[in-house]
Design a protein around this motif. Sequence first.
Motif, PDB file in Angstrom:
ATOM      1  N   GLN A 166     -16.179   7.648 -15.423  1.00 53.89           N
ATOM      2  CA  GLN A 166     -15.426   8.589 -14.587  1.00 53.89           C
ATOM      3  C   GLN A 166     -16.352   9.673 -14.036  1.00 53.89           C
ATOM      4  O   GLN A 166     -16.269  10.036 -12.862  1.00 53.89           O
ATOM      5  CB  GLN A 166     -14.304   9.248 -15.400  1.00 53.89           C
ATOM      6  CG  GLN A 166     -13.186   8.311 -15.816  1.00 53.89           C
ATOM      7  CD  GLN A 166     -12.089   9.057 -16.527  1.00 53.89           C
ATOM      8  OE1 GLN A 166     -11.530  10.008 -15.989  1.00 53.89           O
ATOM      9  NE2 GLN A 166     -11.771   8.641 -17.745  1.00 53.89           N
ATOM     10  N   ALA A 167     -17.235  10.206 -14.896  1.00 54.49           N
ATOM     11  CA  ALA A 167     -18.135  11.278 -14.474  1.00 54.49           C
ATOM     12  C   ALA A 167     -19.096  10.795 -13.407  1.00 54.49           C
ATOM     13  O   ALA A 167     -19.452  11.556 -12.488  1.00 54.49           O
ATOM     14  CB  ALA A 167     -18.897  11.819 -15.678  1.00 54.49           C
ATOM     15  N   LYS A 168     -19.551   9.546 -13.481  1.00 60.94           N
ATOM     16  CA  LYS A 168     -20.458   9.017 -12.455  1.00 60.94           C
ATOM     17  C   LYS A 168     -19.773   9.005 -11.094  1.00 60.94           C
ATOM     18  O   LYS A 168     -20.366   9.383 -10.085  1.00 60.94           O
ATOM     19  CB  LYS A 168     -20.922   7.612 -12.827  1.00 60.94           C
ATOM     20  CG  LYS A 168     -21.942   7.592 -13.939  1.00 60.94           C
ATOM     21  CD  LYS A 168     -22.347   6.171 -14.301  1.00 60.94           C
ATOM     22  CE  LYS A 168     -23.342   6.191 -15.455  1.00 60.94           C
ATOM     23  NZ  LYS A 168     -23.696   4.826 -15.895  1.00 60.94           N
ATOM     24  N   LEU A 169     -18.523   8.553 -11.054  1.00 58.55           N
ATOM     25  CA  LEU A 169     -17.789   8.531  -9.785  1.00 58.55           C
ATOM     26  C   LEU A 169     -17.554   9.945  -9.263  1.00 58.55           C
ATOM     27  O   LEU A 169     -17.706  10.215  -8.065  1.00 58.55           O
ATOM     28  CB  LEU A 169     -16.457   7.793  -9.959  1.00 58.55           C
ATOM     29  CG  LEU A 169     -16.549   6.288 -10.208  1.00 58.55           C
ATOM     30  CD1 LEU A 169     -15.191   5.718 -10.581  1.00 58.55           C
ATOM     31  CD2 LEU A 169     -17.102   5.584  -8.987  1.00 58.55           C
ATOM     32  N   LEU A 170     -17.180  10.870 -10.165  1.00 64.29           N
ATOM     33  CA  LEU A 170     -16.901  12.239  -9.733  1.00 64.29           C
ATOM     34  C   LEU A 170     -18.174  12.967  -9.334  1.00 64.29           C
ATOM     35  O   LEU A 170     -18.163  13.772  -8.397  1.00 64.29           O
ATOM     36  CB  LEU A 170     -16.164  12.994 -10.843  1.00 64.29           C
ATOM     37  CG  LEU A 170     -14.739  12.508 -11.122  1.00 64.29           C
ATOM     38  CD1 LEU A 170     -14.180  13.142 -12.390  1.00 64.29           C
ATOM     39  CD2 LEU A 170     -13.826  12.811  -9.931  1.00 64.29           C
ATOM     40  N   ALA A 171     -19.286  12.714 -10.029  1.00 62.31           N
ATOM     41  CA  ALA A 171     -20.553  13.360  -9.679  1.00 62.31           C
ATOM     42  C   ALA A 171     -21.040  12.886  -8.313  1.00 62.31           C
ATOM     43  O   ALA A 171     -21.650  13.645  -7.560  1.00 62.31           O
ATOM     44  CB  ALA A 171     -21.604  13.081 -10.742  1.00 62.31           C
ATOM     45  N   ALA A 172     -20.758  11.631  -7.992  1.00 63.12           N
ATOM     46  CA  ALA A 172     -21.155  11.080  -6.695  1.00 63.12           C
ATOM     47  C   ALA A 172     -20.197  11.516  -5.589  1.00 63.12           C
ATOM     48  O   ALA A 172     -20.451  11.254  -4.408  1.00 63.12           O
ATOM     49  CB  ALA A 172     -21.214   9.560  -6.770  1.00 63.12           C
ATOM     50  N   GLY A 173     -19.097  12.161  -5.942  1.00 62.97           N
ATOM     51  CA  GLY A 173     -18.120  12.598  -4.942  1.00 62.97           C
ATOM     52  C   GLY A 173     -17.231  11.470  -4.461  1.00 62.97           C
ATOM     53  O   GLY A 173     -16.586  11.584  -3.425  1.00 62.97           O
ATOM     54  N   ASP A 174     -17.167  10.373  -5.183  1.00 63.85           N
ATOM     55  CA  ASP A 174     -16.369   9.208  -4.786  1.00 63.85           C
ATOM     56  C   ASP A 174     -14.932   9.370  -5.290  1.00 63.85           C
ATOM     57  O   ASP A 174     -14.523   8.721  -6.254  1.00 63.85           O
ATOM     58  CB  ASP A 174     -17.020   7.936  -5.347  1.00 63.85           C
ATOM     59  CG  ASP A 174     -16.355   6.667  -4.827  1.00 63.85           C
ATOM     60  OD1 ASP A 174     -15.455   6.754  -3.970  1.00 63.85           O
ATOM     61  OD2 ASP A 174     -16.741   5.579  -5.307  1.00 63.85           O
ATOM     62  N   GLN A 175     -14.175  10.227  -4.639  1.00 64.59           N
ATOM     63  CA  GLN A 175     -12.790  10.483  -5.043  1.00 64.59           C
ATOM     64  C   GLN A 175     -11.912   9.251  -4.847  1.00 64.59           C
ATOM     65  O   GLN A 175     -11.024   8.985  -5.654  1.00 64.59           O
ATOM     66  CB  GLN A 175     -12.213  11.670  -4.248  1.00 64.59           C
ATOM     67  CG  GLN A 175     -12.872  12.995  -4.552  1.00 64.59           C
ATOM     68  CD  GLN A 175     -12.597  13.453  -5.977  1.00 64.59           C
ATOM     69  OE1 GLN A 175     -11.577  13.128  -6.577  1.00 64.59           O
ATOM     70  NE2 GLN A 175     -13.531  14.217  -6.524  1.00 64.59           N
ATOM     71  N   SER A 176     -12.140   8.486  -3.786  1.00 65.25           N
ATOM     72  CA  SER A 176     -11.304   7.305  -3.544  1.00 65.25           C
ATOM     73  C   SER A 176     -11.591   6.218  -4.582  1.00 65.25           C
ATOM     74  O   SER A 176     -10.669   5.555  -5.058  1.00 65.25           O
ATOM     75  CB  SER A 176     -11.529   6.773  -2.130  1.00 65.25           C
ATOM     76  OG  SER A 176     -12.891   6.377  -1.961  1.00 65.25           O
ATOM     77  N   GLY A 177     -12.850   6.037  -4.950  1.00 66.30           N
ATOM     78  CA  GLY A 177     -13.195   5.065  -5.991  1.00 66.30           C
ATOM     79  C   GLY A 177     -12.631   5.482  -7.341  1.00 66.30           C
ATOM     80  O   GLY A 177     -12.152   4.656  -8.117  1.00 66.30           O
TER      81      GLY A 177
END
Length: 186
Positions: A166-177
Amino acid sequence: MTFNEAIPYILAGLAVLLLFVAFFYLANRKTTVVARDKRDVLDEGAARAQRNQALIDTPTAVQAPQVEPVPAPPPAPAPTPVAEPAPAPAPKPTPAPAAPAATPSAQADDLTTIKGLGPKLSTMLGEQGITSFAQIAAWTDADVERVDAMLGRFKGRITRDNWIEQAKLLAAGDQSGFAAKFGQNG
């Protein structure tokens, strides 16, 4: 079959029905205890106070025999010191890897965005210096074990709720993913 021929069967059926009713009546009947004698069985013989005193005065249990301590053998004479070469200096211990420093733009992320990480856990992580998604995304297995040991009753949440993913997606700014995989926040 005529009525006169069926009478024995009817009587046999009634007898069986009567037996079943009697059986269920006796099986479900509550038992009542009627006290016929109000005497205490223990009151026969000794008076109550004497009986209690006799119970108090009885020895409790068999005591274990006292064992005398065995004297220690005299110390052996010290060996004569032999000159040894000077020991090599001990290597300096390597410090434990610290959590990666937060970048100024990612500093103090709202960690409660991660599913399974509420305000209490966010406070606990903040006390350990963990304040961003990037820090959690960079955790190794050793970091997970170290942080998990500090979570107390929340132990196991990191792997069970996939915090690192979850943190990897949020750190990358991938809200849709993030929303596609873990659902919408709020």
